[in-house]
Design an enzyme around this catalytic site. Structure first.
Site, mmCIF file in Angstrom:
data_model
loop_
_atom_site.group_PDB
_atom_site.id
_atom_site.type_symbol
_atom_site.label_atom_id
_atom_site.label_comp_id
_atom_site.label_asym_id
_atom_site.label_seq_id
_atom_site.Cartn_x
_atom_site.Cartn_y
_atom_site.Cartn_z
ATOM 1 N N TYR A 273 0.899 -1.766 -0.714
ATOM 2 C CA TYR A 273 0.067 0.450 -0.139
ATOM 3 C C TYR A 273 0.533 1.021 0.107
ATOM 4 C CZ TYR A 273 -3.969 -2.655 0.431
ATOM 5 O OH TYR A 273 -6.093 -2.808 -0.433
ATOM 6 N N HIS A 436 -5.880 -3.183 6.776
ATOM 7 C CA HIS A 436 -4.587 -3.864 6.173
ATOM 8 C C HIS A 436 -3.519 -4.883 6.742
ATOM 9 C CE1 HIS A 436 -6.971 -2.963 1.947
ATOM 10 N NE2 HIS A 436 -6.874 -1.515 2.415
#
Length: 797
Positions: A273, A436
């Site tokens: 990410y 996440h």
């Protein structure tokens, strides 16, 4: 009036005020749009990532042979094919991976490319392609409701989530910037009031929670709105993008720079990410640099954006990112987000180390920074020089202040004569990583000779494959990939860290005890006492190279020390990549029927394929030679043996992934688990040893068996003493001892807090504080002493 009634009224008033603000802002921006013709004469286009000076330089470069000209030619050929096809702007109906979703993604990329072609060639057909596409969007967008496949609070209209809407505008506003000077006033008015401003308004005023959220979704939204403000000369949009909707600085782009990166440029959700968030960060920053140079945005927070670019590069091996947290394992440094970031970084600092990365990416951008990079690559080719990016062992602190654990990357160049390339060990002692993040405190991964050896599953997701849960995260991402058993770390009583609760995990992190690196070894230690209510565990890992007269032996040493006041079951898995070859102990294999290993916390997805109850050692001497050894063969053609001390009462479980997976969403992977029952304190001590070579084409096998003959462990106050022996020749066994000091001195603690710098113990003698510190231990009834973090000795008789 009671408190509940007051809160209800305040909530209603807040929503009414937000609606008034939205209507006022829309009216204000549309009024500005009606005055665009007067403003346009004062603007200079393009004005974002590419400026007029860049365009002049690029046009000149097209006349010269080289990488930039080749890229232009290839891109022009591709764009020419596109602009001669009918325009398709479908009504949004599909989720990620579906036709309408992918079509709108293609549209913004094609508009961007056509806009670049217009700037470089001044051929009006490219500008007309972008204009006509945007006019269709201007007709479509005002009629759109929220997307029918929306799934969360970050809803979109063109796309199933607002994140994709923001991505669309980041590219589209650049395309519009490229061609706006070729439009008449009416088309400008139609496009801006019909599509560009409504999307900017939707991303900001109509989506306040996402816009002000400190998260990559908020980064994309603020970048899109801020860049729109620059192109349309609307300072209001730029201001809310930088400071948040209320302009207080509690939200917005600058706050995200403050919160989302550690002082070392590590992004709290991990490298997957991090690369995704890099594009809006560096693209908007480049636009700020062009339009508001007084901001000195690339110097902001001690150059945090450049640090983020370099750390993204460092968090990779053999071109692929370390698959931490929710990560797609095929993502690597050639991803477009990092291509753009590397190009911008080179344009800023001219660092020739980046040429190696750019050549691996094998993509040149048609931008001013891309031109600089292409010219540098051409110049290097002419001189036959080869740049090589200097990957090295590093610590990446986590948390905005750098005090929430760290990701430790150990690297080691193996001896050439052993035909091994560089190795990397990833020691994950970071914070949770928000939504996440995975429940994997003190996890580790190992890479060697270009391949993953001790592995991490990453995410359970088939990105953009609609048949697989619409391309989103699968149910198995929660039931398997996030769970602790899916990682190479301690599980207590078959329950994941923090009970598998993200909100709890976000409030805790490991503590880094020490880190050291020199030419012979890299060592680190970390601990956590909050993953379980009454259990604390400390992991110490070392990558060392043992030198003998005949060869060098790279080894990974792993010590997991677990402590509790109550008895528990402790599991320590190793997820490995390759073919099981052998174990030096008897296994009971289940060949007729397989059963899941458990019922929850990820255990329900593991088939139990074999078990072994290791015999209890009668003495330390017997335990030293009675190692539990498991060998596998990796696709890189090398063997790997995991050797552990048999401390008694240890069971080894062999597993295969795939149980309770009716849709076959999980990959077929293997692991073995050391299990200790009914124990309060336990030390798992092991060595991972790369060795040998298997070449089926040439039909030879070399050194397929482990050289490790014995392994001992002793804790002497604050010193760990690891003894081991290697068979260095067919008739010779050499004894070694590694002593590791766990001493925590104030000077070291201060350095850890400030910068986690290497201790750099020159020749293993440099003192770590102002006063000399001598570490003393005994081995084989002989006393030894040393200064510094460790000592690796060859024991001679």
């Amino acid at each position: 009036m009671n408190n509940i009634m007051k809160a209800l009224i305040n909530n209603i008033m807040s929503k009414m005020n937000l609606m008034r603000t939205a209507h006022l802002l829309i009216g204000f921006l549309l009024l500005q749009g009606s005055l665009f013709a007067a403003q346009a004469s004062t603007l200079s286009h393009p004005s974002l990532v590419i400026n007029q000076h860049d365009v002049t330089q690029m046009r000149a470069a097209l006349k010269q042979a080289g990488a930039f000209q080749q890229t232009f030619t290839a891109k022009k050929t591709a764009v020419d094919k596109v602009i001669n096809q009918p325009l398709v702007v479908p009504f949004p109906v599909d989720g990620g991976g579906g036709y309408s979703h992918e079509r709108h993604k293609k549209n913004y990329l094609q508009m961007y490319d056509a806009g670049v072609m217009y700037q470089l060639t001044q051929d009006i057909q490219y500008a007309h392609f972008v204009r006509d596409m945007l006019l269709q969007y201007a007709e479509l967008y005002p009629r759109l409701p929220r997307h029918p496949k929306r799934r969360n609070s970050n809803e979109g209209k063109l796309f199933w989530q607002g994140l994709n809407e923001a991505m669309w505008l980041v590219y589209t506003i650049q395309a519009y910037d490229f061609i706006v000077d070729a439009l008449d006033e009416q088309d400008q008015q139609t496009i801006e009031t019909g599509i560009i401003l409504p999307v900017a308004n939707f991303l900001s005023i109509e989506s306040p929670k996402t816009f002000d959220k400190i998260h990559n979704h908020g980064t994309w939204a603020t970048a899109a709105v801020g860049m729109t403000g620059f192109v349309l000369n609307k300072p209001e949009l730029v201001e809310i993008a930088l400071l948040g909707l209320d302009k207080s600085g509690t939200g917005g782009f600058l706050r995200q720079l403050d919160e989302l990166f550690s002082p070392d440029g590590y992004y709290n959700e991990g490298p997957y990410y991090q690369r995704f968030a890099l594009l809006p960060f560096v693209t908007f920053a480049k636009a700020i640099e062009q339009n508001q140079p007084q901001q000195k945005i690339f110097s902001y927070r001690d150059g945090i954006l450049l640090k983020a670019i370099y750390s993204t590069i460092e968090l990779s091996y053999n071109g692929l990112f370390f698959p931490l947290n929710d990560a797609i394992k095929s993502k690597g440094i050639d991803t477009m987000e990092l291509v753009i970031a590397v190009s911008i970084a080179y344009g800023l600092n001219g660092d020739n180390n980046l040429l190696d990365i750019a050549k691996q990416q094998n993509r040149i951008l048609l931008t001013g920074d891309g031109l600089k990079l292409a010219q540098a690559i051409d110049a290097e080719a002419k001189t036959n020089s080869i740049s090589q990016y200097p990957f090295s062992s590093m610590v990446f602190r986590d948390g905005k202040a750098g005090n929430e654990g760290a990701l430790i990357v150990m690297r080691q160049q193996a001896p050439i004569e052993q035909k091994l390339t560089d190795q990397a060990l990833v020691f994950k002692a970071t914070a949770q990583g928000l939504g996440h993040g995975h429940f994997d405190k003190l996890n580790w991964q190992f890479y060697d000779d270009g391949e993953e050896i001790v592995s991490d599953y990453g995410a359970a997701r088939f990105l953009n494959i609609e048949a697989k849960s619409g391309g989103g995260y699968l149910t198995e991402n929660k039931t398997w990939a996030k769970q602790t058993i899916a990682h190479n770390t301690l599980i207590v009583d078959q329950t994941s860290h923090f009970g598998g609760k993200t909100k709890v995990g976000n409030n805790h992190h490991p503590d880094i005890l020490f880190y050291h690196h020199d030419a012979k070894a890299t060592l680190a230690s970390a601990s956590i006492n909050s993953a379980y209510e009454d259990v604390s565990f400390t992991r110490t890992m070392a990558m060392v190279t043992v030198e003998t007269a005949n060869a060098s032996y790279p080894l990974v040493i792993d010590i997991m020390d677990v402590s509790s006041e109550n008895a528990h079951q402790y599991d320590l898995p190793v997820h490995y990549q390759g073919q099981f070859i052998d174990s030096n102990f008897t296994r009971h294999a289940y060949t007729r029927q397989l059963n899941p290993l458990g019922e929850h916390s990820g255990y329900q997805h593991l088939w139990l394929t074999a078990t072994s109850q290791l015999p209890n050692a009668k003495s330390k001497l017997e335990a030293a030679s009675n190692l539990a050894q498991i060998t596998w063969l990796n696709d890189n053609g090398h063997f790997y043996t995991h050797s552990s001390i048999n401390a008694g009462n240890t069971e080894v479980l062999f597993t295969q992934l795939g149980a309770n997976d009716p849709n076959q969403n999980l990959r077929l992977e293997h692991s073995f688990i050391q299990r200790v029952q009914d124990s309060k304190q336990h030390q798992f001590v092991s060595v991972l040893e790369p060795h040998g070579e298997y070449n089926p084409s040439a039909e030879y096998t070399l050194n397929a068996t482990s050289k490790l003959q014995s392994l001992t462990y002793d804790s002497q106050d604050d010193i760990s003493v690891i003894g081991f022996s290697l068979q260095t020749t067919p008739s010779t066994t050499q004894q070694f001892v590694l002593a590791i000091s766990h001493r925590q001195d104030l000077n070291l603690a201060t350095r850890l807090q400030r910068n986690l710098e290497n201790e750099n113990v020159k020749n293993n003698q440099k003192q770590q504080s102002n006063q000399p510190i001598t570490n003393r231990f005994s081995y084989a009834n002989k006393p030894y002493s040393f200064s510094g973090r460790y000592q690796l000795l060859t024991i001679t008789q």
